[in-house]
Scaffold this active site. Sequence first.
Site, mmCIF file in Angstrom:
data_model
loop_
_atom_site.group_PDB
_atom_site.id
_atom_site.type_symbol
_atom_site.label_atom_id
_atom_site.label_comp_id
_atom_site.label_asym_id
_atom_site.label_seq_id
_atom_site.Cartn_x
_atom_site.Cartn_y
_atom_site.Cartn_z
ATOM 1 N N HIS A 101 44.761 33.792 40.204
ATOM 2 C CA HIS A 101 43.685 34.177 38.518
ATOM 3 C C HIS A 101 42.945 34.696 38.778
ATOM 4 O O HIS A 101 42.229 34.633 39.546
ATOM 5 C CB HIS A 101 43.768 31.721 38.324
ATOM 6 C CG HIS A 101 42.933 31.064 39.154
ATOM 7 N ND1 HIS A 101 42.696 31.362 40.324
ATOM 8 C CD2 HIS A 101 41.486 30.917 38.599
ATOM 9 C CE1 HIS A 101 41.330 30.964 40.432
ATOM 10 N NE2 HIS A 101 40.474 30.417 39.190
ATOM 11 N N ASP A 103 39.675 34.002 36.300
ATOM 12 C CA ASP A 103 39.154 32.310 35.195
ATOM 13 C C ASP A 103 39.437 32.457 33.902
ATOM 14 O O ASP A 103 39.089 33.420 33.279
ATOM 15 C CB ASP A 103 37.441 32.401 35.728
ATOM 16 C CG ASP A 103 37.345 32.074 37.276
ATOM 17 O OD1 ASP A 103 38.174 31.494 37.623
ATOM 18 O OD2 ASP A 103 35.826 32.584 37.356
ATOM 19 N N HIS A 246 41.212 36.330 42.346
ATOM 20 C CA HIS A 246 41.167 35.311 43.084
ATOM 21 C C HIS A 246 41.586 34.283 44.025
ATOM 22 O O HIS A 246 42.256 33.302 42.711
ATOM 23 C CB HIS A 246 39.656 34.848 42.906
ATOM 24 C CG HIS A 246 39.406 34.165 42.408
ATOM 25 N ND1 HIS A 246 39.122 34.351 41.124
ATOM 26 C CD2 HIS A 246 38.858 33.407 42.129
ATOM 27 C CE1 HIS A 246 38.288 33.662 40.432
ATOM 28 N NE2 HIS A 246 38.383 32.886 40.152
ATOM 29 N N ARG A 261 28.872 26.964 39.503
ATOM 30 C CA ARG A 261 29.975 27.656 39.117
ATOM 31 C C ARG A 261 29.234 28.504 37.996
ATOM 32 O O ARG A 261 29.376 27.369 36.914
ATOM 33 C CB ARG A 261 30.933 28.166 39.284
ATOM 34 C CG ARG A 261 31.599 29.781 38.870
ATOM 35 C CD ARG A 261 32.745 29.691 38.477
ATOM 36 N NE ARG A 261 33.632 29.743 37.502
ATOM 37 C CZ ARG A 261 35.001 29.111 37.248
ATOM 38 N NH1 ARG A 261 35.594 29.527 38.193
ATOM 39 N NH2 ARG A 261 34.890 28.851 35.733
#
Length: 271
Positions: A101, A103, A246, A261
């Site tokens: 995907h 993000d 990723h 994150r």
Amino acid sequence: MPRDEIRVEPLTPTIGAVVEGVDLTRPLDDDTFAAINRAWMDHLVLFFRDQAMTPEQHLALGRRFGELHIHPAAPYAGGDPALMVIHADADSHRVNGERWHSDVSADEEPPMGSILHLHRVPSRGGDTCWSNMYEAYEALSPAMQAFLDPLTARHVANYEGYYGAHPPQREPPRAVHPVVRTHPVTGRKALYVNEGFTRRIVEISRRESRACLDFLFDHVQDVNFQCRFQWQANSVAMWDNRCTQHMAVWDYYPETRSGIRVTIKGDRPFR
């Protein structure tokens, strides 16, 4: 920190580089910031080792690159929704990013970049893989590129049951974006459909869309487009969501992998 101390070692010929000589716990001066940003545009994903950042330092690093993005549904640390928690342990039923995907591509203005700081890693495993969407696009035949260039696709986020009892920050987003986007900095074309969020190509039939997306989802997983990073405690990865996808490998159950994150806002994708 003087710019000439920075060392950028490519991880593969096409994607990923390890950066040394930078202390991310300190504010980046203009020369260091410019050098990191150039390396980021060149290598798409940058990795830093031994960075014992506090949450405040992590936030400051993200804000050096732009305004911070708030995830629609993920839990966060310390009362600040910009500090997205990434965590999996023996009680987890699934993990963040276990499918390929980009993000939150379902946002109208998807994130430009993400900066992940892992504090705790399993004794083995737990790598993350990234794939270069410039290369994925350029590897297609000219006929396929010409077919895809004018198309758009619907992206939908569905976090139902994903984050347990944590209440969402906002309604799950959905948006329509170009199948092939142009990077606003490099000017290069990148494939912009992903298994995590893309549901349908708008201009063709459902059956045609399913066949086309299945092909593209398989295509982006070609190992020739990829790099793979082996995490250590206090490693940092920063990636460009406009030209990469990723996937986090969940091969370490029942051990724990945990971190924070910070995500940087982007703009609306264009052809």
